[in-house]
Design an enzyme around this catalytic site. Structure first.
Site, mmCIF file in Angstrom:
data_model
loop_
_atom_site.group_PDB
_atom_site.id
_atom_site.type_symbol
_atom_site.label_atom_id
_atom_site.label_comp_id
_atom_site.label_asym_id
_atom_site.label_seq_id
_atom_site.Cartn_x
_atom_site.Cartn_y
_atom_site.Cartn_z
ATOM 1 N N ASP A 363 0.866 -1.181 0.000
ATOM 2 C CA ASP A 363 0.000 0.000 0.000
ATOM 3 C C ASP A 363 0.906 1.236 0.000
ATOM 4 O OD1 ASP A 363 -2.345 1.636 0.425
ATOM 5 O OD2 ASP A 363 -1.687 1.815 2.508
ATOM 6 N N ASP A 557 -1.910 -0.600 6.009
ATOM 7 C CA ASP A 557 -2.099 0.016 7.326
ATOM 8 C C ASP A 557 -3.527 0.455 7.613
ATOM 9 O OD1 ASP A 557 -2.171 2.261 5.572
ATOM 10 O OD2 ASP A 557 -1.662 3.559 7.266
#
Length: 672
Positions: A363, A557
């Site tokens: 990500d 996250d």
């Protein structure tokens, strides 16, 4: 075998029954009392350190040392033929074999009752056969070698378990709480979230929490692996188990015991002992097959050669203990190393899977970048200064909760500006802020907002592709633009480079704009980039990779990463991420350091190599040893030496993964 598993924190007793088709390997070569024995079944250890029998400071049982000493003395007496003074045959060796070998015989009898073929049972067959043909001295030396090997093995495996106790020693058991200006000492388990604890210089912080008063430097190496102390002031997060180095701190409690980052490390290491990775089951099956194979070869040797000594050697030389004990030891060592670096691995399965990964999906926001936008460029129009532009922007952002507000106010603080509060404030999502100071109107936001208010912004250049813009106007005049970017984590380039050196493919998936994603991808050298993805599209990309036969680790996250984290073979969450992401992941990076993830991948691959070395080595040594013994080229004494030395070699090979005994060893905590 010594394998300490009892501690002040109430660690679980560990005893795994790792059998295959009735194969097991139980050693109880310590005290003979039934309540205090070492049981390992290739090779899960159950061991209570009772104070009556065994000091916590001493890793060996007194009974083990006495038994070894007795057998060794008997072996010397037998070799000197002192038995000739007592009887016409070697009664010393016979008696010492029966007494010294009692733990082996006991486990063999237990295996018979369970109808299981164990290494003890095959060894007992060999010992009784040697005694039957009068090889008393040979039988005694075999017993001596086996007893010594078990003690050495126990010391090595116990070292892995003592790593847990070393971690536990990092926490004080009491702390000081401030209530109504008065300090009192309390036990940790009596604390409640919201309590304020005081931590003196040199003391270990007992809880997770937020600093409410004081200033100090804190050594976070035991938790995050960070080598340099970090400065902590009011509002900063601190972790249990870290060391307050210089000043007094007051900390508001947010996590206690198992709810702290430190507690999760302990749980991960304990779970690694309790759980069994698939590779451990394979090791147990291999051990079972080897015992059956050795017994079958021994029977074939006896039928073809009628040589009982060669038959005994065939049974003795085959050893599978090294691979069966070395496999869980290697996994425990890998998880222990990861824990020392601030990486929580939720079980041995994920170390095994991480060692097989060939593709890492990353990500962007909060993973490769800090997730905190910063102002990277100030562009005032002609006639304006950076200070006037920043002052106007800071006035508007003081009442804003938008992520950009922190960036603007932080930059204003760098310029030592003290903006006043606006008299009125209105925020429109997607456009920006309209506020007023006295009779002046201040606009901070997008080009759309400026154009709606009739302001000409054509002369302001567009930002670079990896940046966003915030336009500022005051009193009907455009003052300029602030260019904002989400800065890469300082270790991101090195971490991605380390993954590439290990031959891993990297993929960047983000919901951000394509221009920003491509810019980040170029800076990091990421192999593939996909931008403007919704959470279900990220999930679909991970599923596509898995369908192509890739072994995928996903690092993220946020809540939007949770579906992909759960779909990947291994999900990895940043410690600063959302609770949903951390719960969905199999591995958590407490220190938010991507380089620690790269190190953990390296350790997982090293763990895999070591286990494979043990597998191949065991098959090679046993195959060659059985062949040599069958042809009469190995006597029983040489066979037992090969058995013991190879077993220890494979266990010590696995022990290379264990964290060093002196690595960050805890000092007795000072009063806090």
């Amino acid at each position: 075998m010594s394998g300490t598993t009892k501690s002040s924190a109430g660690l679980q007793r560990h005893g795994h029954d790792h059998g295959h088709d009735g194969h097991g390997h139980h050693h109880s070569y310590g005290h003979d009392q039934g309540h205090h024995s070492h049981g390992h079944d290739h090779h899960g250890h159950a061991h209570d350190d009772e104070e009556d029998h065994h000091s916590h400071e001493h890793p060996l049982e007194a009974g083990e040392l006495v038994r070894i000493g007795f057998v060794a003395a008997a072996a010397v007496a037998s070799w000197l033929q002192l038995w000739r003074w007592l009887a016409p045959w070697d009664v010393i060796a016979l008696g010492a074999t029966l007494v010294g070998g009692y733990p082996i015989f006991r486990e063999a009898f237990a295996a018979l009752r369970r109808r299981r073929m164990t290494m003890e049972l095959s060894m007992t067959i060999a010992l009784l056969s040697a005694l039957a043909i009068g090889e008393f001295f040979t039988a005694l030396v075999i017993v001596l070698f086996v007893l010594i090997a078990e003690v050495l093995e126990g010391l090595t495996v116990g070292r892995g378990r003592r790593a847990i106790k070393d971690l536990l020693d990092l926490l004080p058991q009491t702390t000081w709480v401030r209530e109504n200006g008065i300090e009192r000492e309390v036990d940790l388990h009596d604390l409640q979230p919201g309590d304020v604890v005081t931590v003196k210089p040199g003391g270990r912080i007992p809880v997770d929490g937020t600093v409410t008063a004081g200033n100090s430097f804190v050594d976070e190496a035991p938790i995050t692996g960070e080598s340099l102390p970090k400065e902590k002031a009011s509002g900063c997060q601190v972790y249990a188990g870290t060391i307050n180095q210089s000043g007094m701190l007051e900390v508001s409690v947010s996590g206690i015991g198992a709810d702290t980052a430190f507690g999760k490390i302990i749980q991960a290491v304990e779970e690694a002992e309790r759980s069994r990775a698939p590779i451990q089951k394979t090791a147990d099956r291999l051990a079972g097959y080897l015992v059956y194979f050795a017994v079958g070869c021994a029977l074939l040797t006896l039928l073809l050669t009628r040589d009982i000594r060669s038959t005994i050697s065939v049974v003795i030389v085959a050893g599978a203990c090294g691979v069966a004990a070395g496999t869980p030891l290697a996994i425990l060592g890998a998880i222990g190393r990861a824990a020392r670096a601030g990486v929580i691995v939720k079980g041995g399965l994920y170390i095994e899977l991480l060692g097989q990964v060939d593709t890492v999906v990353l990500d962007k926001t909060g993973t490769l970048t800090l997730g905190n936008p910063v102002i990277v460029q100030i562009e005032p129009v002609s006639g304006e200064t950076p200070e006037s532009l920043l002052t106007a922007a800071a006035i508007a952002e003081q009442s804003s909760e938008h992520p950009l507000a922190k960036a603007v106010l932080a930059k204003a603080a760098e310029f030592e500006l003290t903006p006043q509060r606006p008299d009125s404030f209105h925020y429109t999502p997607g456009k920006g802020i309209v506020c007023s100071v006295g009779s002046e109107e201040i606009l901070v936001g997008s080009r759309i907002l400026m154009e709606e208010r009739g302001l000409d912004v054509k002369g302001i250049p567009a930002p670079p592709g990896d940046q966003s813009e915030v336009l500022v106007a005051r009193g009907g005049w455009v003052l300029g633009a602030l260019y904002v970017a989400d800065v890469l984590r300082p270790e991101a380039v090195a971490a991605v480079s380390a993954l590439h050196r290990m031959g891993l493919a990297t993929v960047l998936l983000t919901g951000d704009r394509a221009a920003i994603a491509q810019s980040v991808g170029r800076q990091l050298g990421v192999g593939q980039v996909a931008a403007e993805l919704l959470p279900d599209q990220k999930l679909a990309r991970v599923q596509e990779l898995i369908a192509q036969g890739r072994r995928v680790a996903m690092v993220g996250d946020g809540i939007n990463d949770a579906p992909a984290l759960m779909q990947a073979h291994v999900g990895v969450a940043m410690g600063s991420g959302t609770d949903v992401a951390r719960e969905s992941a199999n591995i958590v990076l407490l220190g938010n350091d991507l380089s620690r993830f790269a190190e953990t991948v390296h350790v997982a691959r090293r763990c895999k190599r070591i286990i494979m070395q043990n597998f191949v080595g065991t098959l090679l040594v046993d195959g060659v040893g059985i062949a040599l013994a069958a042809f009469g080229w190995l006597n029983p004494l040489l066979a037992v030496f090969i058995h013991v030395s190879s077993e220890l070699a494979f266990i010590l090979n696995s022990a290379r993964l264990l964290p060093g005994a002196g690595h960050r060893k805890a000092n007795p905590p000072r009063q806090v």
